[in-house]
Design a protein around this motif. Structure first.
Motif, PDB file in Angstrom:
ATOM      1  N   TRP A 254      25.449 -38.083  31.203  1.00  0.00           N
ATOM      2  CA  TRP A 254      26.679 -37.296  31.077  1.00  0.00           C
ATOM      3  C   TRP A 254      26.940 -36.967  29.607  1.00  0.00           C
ATOM      4  O   TRP A 254      26.573 -37.732  28.715  1.00  0.00           O
TER       5      TRP A 254
ATOM      6  N   LEU B  52      22.327 -34.642  41.255  1.00  0.00           N
ATOM      7  CA  LEU B  52      23.633 -35.269  41.263  1.00  0.00           C
ATOM      8  C   LEU B  52      23.742 -36.259  42.415  1.00  0.00           C
ATOM      9  O   LEU B  52      23.332 -35.975  43.542  1.00  0.00           O
TER      10      LEU B  52
ATOM     11  N   PRO C 295      28.256 -33.954  34.224  1.00  0.00           N
ATOM     12  CA  PRO C 295      26.958 -34.555  34.538  1.00  0.00           C
ATOM     13  C   PRO C 295      25.831 -33.629  34.097  1.00  0.00           C
ATOM     14  O   PRO C 295      25.943 -32.406  34.192  1.00  0.00           O
TER      15      PRO C 295
ATOM     16  N   HIS D  63      26.721 -40.358  39.290  1.00  0.00           N
ATOM     17  CA  HIS D  63      27.345 -39.310  38.486  1.00  0.00           C
ATOM     18  C   HIS D  63      28.831 -39.199  38.795  1.00  0.00           C
ATOM     19  O   HIS D  63      29.680 -39.115  37.898  1.00  0.00           O
TER      20      HIS D  63
ATOM     21  N   ALA E  59      21.028 -41.346  35.459  1.00  0.00           N
ATOM     22  CA  ALA E  59      22.100 -40.359  35.364  1.00  0.00           C
ATOM     23  C   ALA E  59      22.483 -40.205  33.903  1.00  0.00           C
ATOM     24  O   ALA E  59      22.400 -41.166  33.126  1.00  0.00           O
TER      25      ALA E  59
END
Length: 271
Positions: A221, A248, A231, A252, A219
């Protein structure tokens, strides 16, 4: 609205040389979010640059003009005028300006995620200024000028030695092998106040890595203290070719939820 006598004298050192600092603060119903973190970063910058730190009541005065709802307060502090050329005055008289603007976050980016890209520009290494939000942001301006496609939300920056640093206006985070990570900012980059607060609450490791680390991430960000946490669902190379995609998931949303608690934003919808 702009406070403290709108405009800058032509001899102001902030306008002439970028000799100053700024903070961009989310204000909710007249109350600043992450105020202590913003004051601490401004104080660090004042110490490094040798600019007297204004009293807290001076910095907080514009909040009296904030009404209900969301706004962004931008505080700009310069060394003021004086000196000769690059030589600063021995006894600076700092100049403080502020601007308070209504604000609405881009909620679709919270929920749907964002597409970002790598930038061609490389950040110069200057450890003395690393972490500070100083006024000389020409590198960020040039990096942001690399694209005009509104579908691309942010651009990632590496330093001149190829290490990941940040996005043009946000900090960068990712999860790799279950571990939250963010670039170490000992050489350059801006240490965001949301980044600071998150690192106090979550086990986030600071690492020196190249962009290849993102390809192994579960993940990713980008986040700052105004927009919250976005995200990342797609990462492009500088030539526009996709190099990474993410669906997602709970990881996230968990990170987003912590960031949004700090800013007073609603928790993201579960995925």
């Amino acid at each position: 609205m702009i406070g403290a006598a709108a405009g800058w004298p032509l001899d102001d050192r902030g306008a002439a040389y970028g000799d100053g600092l700024f903070e961009t603060i989310l204000v909710r119903d007249g109350r600043p979010r992450l105020w202590d973190e913003h004051l601490a970063r401004l104080a660090r910058g004042c110490h490094v640059l040798g600019i007297p730190m204004p009293a807290e009541h001076e910095l907080a005065a514009p909040l009296a003009e904030a009404g209900e709802g969301l706004a962004v307060l931008k505080l700009t502090l310069t060394r003021g005028s004086g000196g000769r050329g690059y030589r600063p005055p021995a006894d600076p008289a700092p100049r403080l300006r502020w601007q308070l603007s209504p604000f609405a976050p881009q909620e679709s980016r919270w929920e749907e995620g964002v597409r970002i890209r790598h930038c061609r520009l490389r950040l110069g290494i200057q450890p003395l200024l690393a972490g500070l939000k100083h006024l000389n942001r020409l590198e960020n301006v040039l990096a942001r000028a690399e694209w005009s496609d509104d579908a691309i939300a942010e651009g990632l920056l590496c330093d001149s030695e190829g290490r990941l640093v940040e996005a043009t206006a946000m900090n960068l985070f990712w999860q790799r092998d279950g571990q939250l990570e963010t670039p170490r900012l000992a050489r350059c980059g801006v240490a965001g106040t949301l980044r600071e607060a998150l690192m106090e609450r979550l086990a986030i490791a600071e690492v020196d890595v190249g962009p290849e680390a993102l390809l192994a991430a579960e993940a990713v960000w980008v986040a700052n203290s105004v927009q919250g946490a976005w995200p990342v669902v797609r990462l492009d190379a500088a030539d526009g070719q996709p190099v990474g995609r993410w669906s997602l998931g709970p990881a996230h949303r968990d990170f987003q939820a912590e960031a949004h608690r700090l800013l007073g934003y609603p928790p993201p919808a579960s995925t």
